[in-house]
Design a protein around this motif. Structure first.
Motif, PDB file in Angstrom:
ATOM      1  N   SER A 122      48.402  33.159  46.904  1.00  0.00           N
ATOM      2  CA  SER A 122      48.952  32.039  46.504  1.00  0.00           C
ATOM      3  C   SER A 122      50.003  32.103  47.240  1.00  0.00           C
ATOM      4  CB  SER A 122      48.949  31.872  45.272  1.00  0.00           C
ATOM      5  OG  SER A 122      47.948  32.745  44.743  1.00  0.00           O
ATOM      6  N   ALA A 156      45.643  30.032  52.647  1.00  0.00           N
ATOM      7  CA  ALA A 156      44.802  29.737  51.623  1.00  0.00           C
ATOM      8  C   ALA A 156      43.527  29.626  52.328  1.00  0.00           C
ATOM      9  CB  ALA A 156      44.239  28.544  51.522  1.00  0.00           C
ATOM     10  N   TRP A 177      43.839  25.759  45.611  1.00  0.00           N
ATOM     11  CA  TRP A 177      43.399  24.744  46.920  1.00  0.00           C
ATOM     12  C   TRP A 177      43.202  23.518  46.696  1.00  0.00           C
ATOM     13  CZ3 TRP A 177      41.535  25.512  51.563  1.00  0.00           C
ATOM     14  CH2 TRP A 177      41.627  27.096  52.552  1.00  0.00           C
TER      15      TRP A 177
END
Length: 1171
Positions: free
Chosen positions: A546, A565, A574
């Motif tokens: 993250s 991601a 997301w």
């Protein structure tokens, strides 16, 4: 494995025969010369010498609880000392003490001397872990295993016999082993292992020296042994030699491992005591997600870090080096190198098989394996060898090699990354003899890694600084402090991680470092997994990516953020990526991200925008307005719509969202047309709204009562509905009717009733009471408005019938004037009662039916004759079923409540009346059977025989078969006549004729045809004669004449006249009497003897006057029936007649039955009901 000397002491010219540790490891007890020496384990300082023995001390042992220890000496004595080093007990044997051992559980002390057994001298002893058995080693090569009582259980004989004396034994202390394992070292230079049962485990291990001592590590994983080779050696628990611990100048007489540690203490013949620390180095190798490491010094475990699968490869020799690469695994053993390969190319396959063996001894610091070669590194030299042991290439470096790593490449042409002590970093290809220098640092290299695209190089130097270089330009891109290891992400070019100082650091591109705590040493970085080595265990730590993703998002680098991601982030990350990309109008990235989280709503939006773009739209502000509207940022969307000239879109957005206030503000007061559209939409929304209460209130304020009532009624808000109903004018019948309808549906009957009353709709109100079964309110309403009688009583009766309250239902039909329905219900009830053998109820229902027919006959002229016939028939059936109940109970139930005489009378009465047809349910067999049994009891033997003969003609149920056959036989032993008393009981009270017990003419006298009147309880003939009134005398007059009770009349002219009125023959008394004393009923003698027609008794007024009221019983039948009169000929016999059904009873019987049942036993009239 390395052994480091911790401390060393020398006892002058004394042999150290034995030593023992205190269980907590703090003290060391040594047997040296005549003394017992106590040392501090930590630094080898002598705490105290203990004196007490007069000769050499041979053995010492410490109790498991740490409270005492013992020493045994050549002076034949044993001394027990406390942990405070005080002697507390001394005892002796007959010979010198050889060994002592404490039981680990009971703390008993076993001490052995050289002369305890005649057969041989004991040299050593040891208890099993559970303290149940003691093993003794002897000079003659025998191991004897004995229980606590000293009885020998197992005897192990070594093949060498007395030429290989047992010098040392030890039980494995491991708690993981399923069996007790005994290690035996003998002077036949053998090491063997045995189970408690005496069965040998594996083969003998040959030694190159005479072993003097054997000792296990605390957990049983290793063995230490010393002896004549002047050194102590380390072995696996299976006896595989791993290496030397410490070389000495004389025999090693004793060795022990400090409890729960890696320290080993040796005692030598020359008095040397040496303490060594064993350091077990980690031998391991890693390639991507496969990690191979050494276990128990002789095994290799390969662990798949993703699937967590493990496979163990047993080498049975000391594993020195391990290398792993793709599907290859190389293991270096003392005398050879084994090359393994995977069975298949499957990502998760864990099955290895041997591909090649290189049977040569190699000395190397580092080992590397490639697809077709192994690389050996020894200080400055690198050697490349094929799997067939052919040396293919050799490279000599200018400095010591500190780090080497395979960085991939085609098979046979792999590249190696090499870091040197002088700071040089080289790239070597296996098929190229010339190394390529990549960089030259000023400090030594600790760790190296190259990025996936081979463009960047990460180096950790000896100052723990991480340096990242561009390989092509040799430019230093950045550096970070506090690093001990580094790895590039194998799936993402721009990400690397490094560990140090208890932290894991992740760096993406040239963004700041993201830190999180982590124990251990980071060795690999694959996708979102970081491989971390902590002490000896390797684990894959899942690290969400993250932080770096958000770093890219802040710079609006959506494509790069998407790549990060993909390595592994949470769902919410997301979503953030998708939203940011959408707002940044990067629809491609947004679409991919929304597909990941399966958000169809936004995917539809992106799709529509892409379609519009294809059609030539390119107003980004309009697209952004749509995005904001989807995200719920409505005001920003409205501003953008306004700015791009699409006000109508903003208006429809607000109205769709029911934000009418904002819509009005947006429109302003200037545009009446838009305002009207707004109001229309508001009303439409109200109709289809998910907030119906608000909708209803809106309709009410608009005066649309019907629509409001529909919404409120559908949702069941009774409080709102009653408010509306009360506010409405009673002239507004349609809304009120709708309110009442919904109240009824919601079961709020009080409110519905109130509404109908307000409307004045009596019929609907009555219908409501009926539907809700509120009968009392319905009845009270019918009393005031009798025209609705049928509307209430008919449903009431139907409801009663549905609830199995048929009798009440019949009465209700009767009340409603629906006689036919009443009769139908009764007929059904009667039929059911007969089918279910409830003959009591059947009799009662037939009686009610007859009375019903009488009511119909009274009210309807047309049906009178038919109904009167039915009345007669039903009265007859009622009596038959009433009496048959007693017979059925007698035959079907174990106990009868009737006296034999009663049953006898009932059976005769029934048979006399069954001459024509037999009603359903009544069994002639049961009746005859009961009659036969009772006749036999009462002495009517002739009648009993007749009954049995009649039974033979009928079909008899099997349950009676035996009883009837037995009765038929026993009755033949009785006289063929009936008891006189019984025959006298059948006397006719009119003509005094004795009648037979059974009469096929029915219940009438065979002589005068006068019908018998029976008691409805005992069915005895009552002393009653029926008489009829002369023409012209009404019932009222007759009653008043009887009530006069004129006791005596002196009118002598009275004469009897025989009158013949056509068919009817009657006895008439004239007004004059010859003899005033004579009762008119003496006319019982006055008729033609033997006449076939019945001549009734007819009386005149004077006879009526002469009668006493007490002697006359009158059945006062309702019209159209006539009253019936009966005269008692035995006034002393008290007779009672039921005023409802007119059945006659002996008064005593009637009173008893009424007390029992609280009603008449025949018609069930309650005793407290008025006549």
């Amino acid at each position: 494995m390395r052994a480091v000397l911790a401390w060393k002491e020398t006892v002058s010219e004394q042999c150290v025969y034995d030593l023992a540790f205190k269980p907590d490891g703090s003290q060391l007890i040594i047997a040296a010369g005549l003394r017992v020496l106590v040392y501090d384990t930590a630094d080898g300082v002598l705490i105290m010498p203990l004196k007490g023995h007069k000769d050499i001390v041979y053995c010492v042992a410490y109790a498991k609880d740490g409270k005492r220890f013992a020493s045994g000496s050549a002076d034949k004595s044993i001394i027990i000392w406390t942990s405070k080093l005080e002697g507390i007990l001394k005892y002796t044997h007959n010979d010198s003490i050889q060994c002592v051992a404490y039981n680990p559980v009971t703390h008993q002390l076993a001490s052995c001397s050289s002369g305890d057994f005649v057969s041989s001298k004991i040299t050593c002893c040891g208890w099993t872990n559970d303290g149940q058995y003691l093993a003794l080693g002897m000079m003659n090569g025998v191991v004897s295993i004995r229980n606590k009582n000293g009885e020998e259980k197992v005897k192990i004989e070594r093949p060498g016999g007395s030429s290989s004396p047992i010098w040392s034994i030890a039980w494995n202390p491991s708690k993981d082993e399923h069996n007790d394992i005994l290690a035996v070292a003998d002077w036949g230079q053998k090491l063997s292992f045995y189970q408690l049962s005496g069965k040998q485990i594996g083969k003998d291990r040959t030694l190159t020296y005479d072993p003097c001592c054997i000792s296990y590590f605390s957990k049983g994983e290793y063995i230490v042994m010393g002896g004549s080779d002047k050194q102590a050696s380390l072995y696996t628990k299976d006896g595989v030699r791993l290496g030397t611990i410490g070389e000495q100048h004389s025999w090693v007489w004793t060795c022990r491992v400090k409890p729960d540690s890696n320290f080993v203490v040796l005692g030598c013949q020359d008095g040397t005591i040496a303490c060594y620390q064993l350091i077990f180095s980690t031998v391991h190798g890693l390639y991507k997600d496969r990690y191979a490491y050494r276990d128990s010094m002789t095994d290799v475990i390969v662990q798949h870090l993703i699937t967590e699968q493990k496979v163990r490869i047993k080498c049975r020799e000391l594993v020195k080096k391990i290398a792993i690469y793709r599907n290859r695994l190389a293991i270096q053993l003392p005398e050879k190198i084994l090359i393994y390969e995977l069975y298949s190319d499957d990502f998760s396959d864990m099955h290895y098989r041997i591909k090649e063996k290189i049977c040569r001894k190699f000395e190397c610091n580092l080992l590397v394996v490639c697809s077709q070669n192994i690389i050996l590194c020894q200080e400055k030299r690198l050697q490349c060898m094929s799997f067939t042991s052919v040396r293919e290439k050799e490279w000599v470096m200018e400095s010591l090699i500190r780090y080497i790593k395979v960085i991939g490449g085609p098979p046979g042409r792999e590249g190696l990354l090499v870091g040197l002590k002088n700071g040089a970093i080289l790239k070597i290809f296996v098929d190229n003899p010339f190394p390529i220098t990549l960089l030259k640092l000023s400090t030594s290299v600790r760790c190296l890694d190259m990025s996936a695209s081979r463009n960047k190089l990460a180096v950790v130097d000896e100052h723990n600084t991480l340096l990242v270089y561009d390989i092509n330009s040799k430019e230093l891109l950045f550096q970070e402090p506090n690093a001990n290891s580094v790895a590039w992400n194998t799936q993402c070019e721009d990400m690397l991680c490094f560990s140090g100082n208890g932290y894991l650091n992740i760096k993406a591109s040239n963004f700041p470092v993201h830190q999180q705590k982590m124990q251990g040493f980071m060795v690999g970085y694959n996708g979102s997994k970081i491989f971390c080595l902590h002490v000896y265990s390797m684990s894959a730590v899942e690290v969400p990516q993250s932080a770096p993703m958000y770093q890219y998002l802040e710079r609006k680098m959506f494509k790069e953020a998407y790549q990060i991601a993909c390595l592994g982030v949470t769902d919410s990350d997301w979503r953030d990526l998708a939203t940011e990309a959408l707002e940044g109008l990067d629809f491609d990235t947004a679409k991919k991200a929304f597909i990941r989280i399966r958000d169809l709503r936004y995917l539809e939006l992106i799709n529509s925008i892409e379609e519009r773009k294809k059609r030539g739209e390119n107003d980004n502000e309009l697209f952004l307005a749509d995005v904001y509207a989807y995200q719920g940022k409505f005001h920003e969307a409205a501003k953008l719509y306004k700015r791009t000239g699409h006000e109508s879109r903003a208006l429809s957005m607000y109205t769709d969202l029911r934000m009418f206030d904002y819509a009005k503000d947006f429109v302003g007061a200037t545009d009446p047309k838009s305002t009207r559209i707004l109001m229309t939409k508001q009303a439409d929304w109200a109709k289809s709204s998910k907030e119906p209460r608000a909708a209803a209130e809106m309709y009410l304020s608009a005066g649309e009562h019907l629509k409001a009532i529909d919404i409120i009624g559908e949702h069941g808000w009774a409080d709102m509905l009653i408010d509306i109903a009360r506010k409405l004018d009673k002239a507004e019948r349609e809304p009120l009717a709708k309110c009442a309808f919904y109240f009824t549906r919601l079961k709020h009957h009080g409110y519905a009733s109130e509404t109908y009353s307000k409307m004045g709709d009596l019929q609907a109100l009555l219908q409501l009471h009926v539907e809700t079964r509120h009968w009392d309110e319905a009845f009270s309403l019918v009393e005031k408005h009798p025209q609705f009688k049928n509307n209430v009583f008919v449903p009431y009766a139907q409801w009663l019938a549905e609830n199995d309250r048929f009798e009440e239902a019949q009465k209700a039909f009767h009340k409603a004037g629906r006689q036919n329905e009443a009769v139908k219900v009764l007929e059904q009830l009667t039929h059911n009662a007969v089918v279910e053998n409830r003959f009591n109820d059947a009799g009662y229902y037939y009686w009610m039916l007859s009375m019903q027919c009488l009511d119909i006959a009274r009210e309807s002229e047309d049906q009178r004759d038919e109904m009167l016939k039915k009345f007669e028939r039903f009265q007859h059936l009622a009596e038959l079923y009433h009496v048959y109940r007693s017979i059925q109970r007698y035959t079907d139930e174990p106990f009868s409540s009737h006296m034999p005489e009663t049953l006898f009378n009932i059976c005769r009465f029934l048979l006399n009346n069954l001459t024509k047809e037999i009603p359903p349910g009544i069994s002639k067999v049961n009746t005859l059977y009961a009659l036969a049994k009772q006749s036999q009891k009462l002495g009517a033997y002739k009648l009993a025989r007749y009954s049995y003969e009649k039974l033979q003609e009928l079909h008899i149920p099997s349950r009676f078969q035996e009883s009837i056959e037995l009765g038929s036989l026993t009755i033949r032993a009785k006289p063929f006549h009936d008891s006189e008393d019984l025959i006298e009981g059948m006397m006719c009270y009119r003509c005094s004729t004795n009648n037979p017990l059974l009469n096929n003419q029915g219940s009438v006298c065979i002589n005068c045809r006068q019908p018998f009147i029976y008691s409805a309880s005992s069915y005895e003939v009552l002393p009653l004669v029926q008489f009829y009134l002369e023409e012209g005398i009404s019932d009222e007059e007759a009653v008043s004449l009887i009530d006069l009770e004129v006791p005596h009349m002196d009118q002598r002219d009275a004469r009897w006249h025989d009158m013949d009125n056509g068919e009817l023959q009657a006895l008439r008394m004239d007004d004059g009497l010859d003899d005033a004393e004579e009762d008119p009923f003496t006319a019982k003698m006055s008729f033609e003897q033997g006449g076939s027609n019945f001549v009734p008794v007819k009386v005149s007024r004077s006879v009526l006057r002469s009668m006493s009221r007490r002697d006359v019983l009158i059945k006062r039948w309702p019209r159209p029936l006539k009253w019936e009169y009966f005269r008692s000929l035995l006034p002393d016999v008290s007779i009672t007649m039921c005023p409802t059904c007119f059945k006659m009873f002996h008064s005593e019987d009637y009173e008893l039955l009424v007390l029992q049942h609280n009603c008449c036993p025949y018609c069930r009239r309650p005793i407290d009901e008025p006549n």
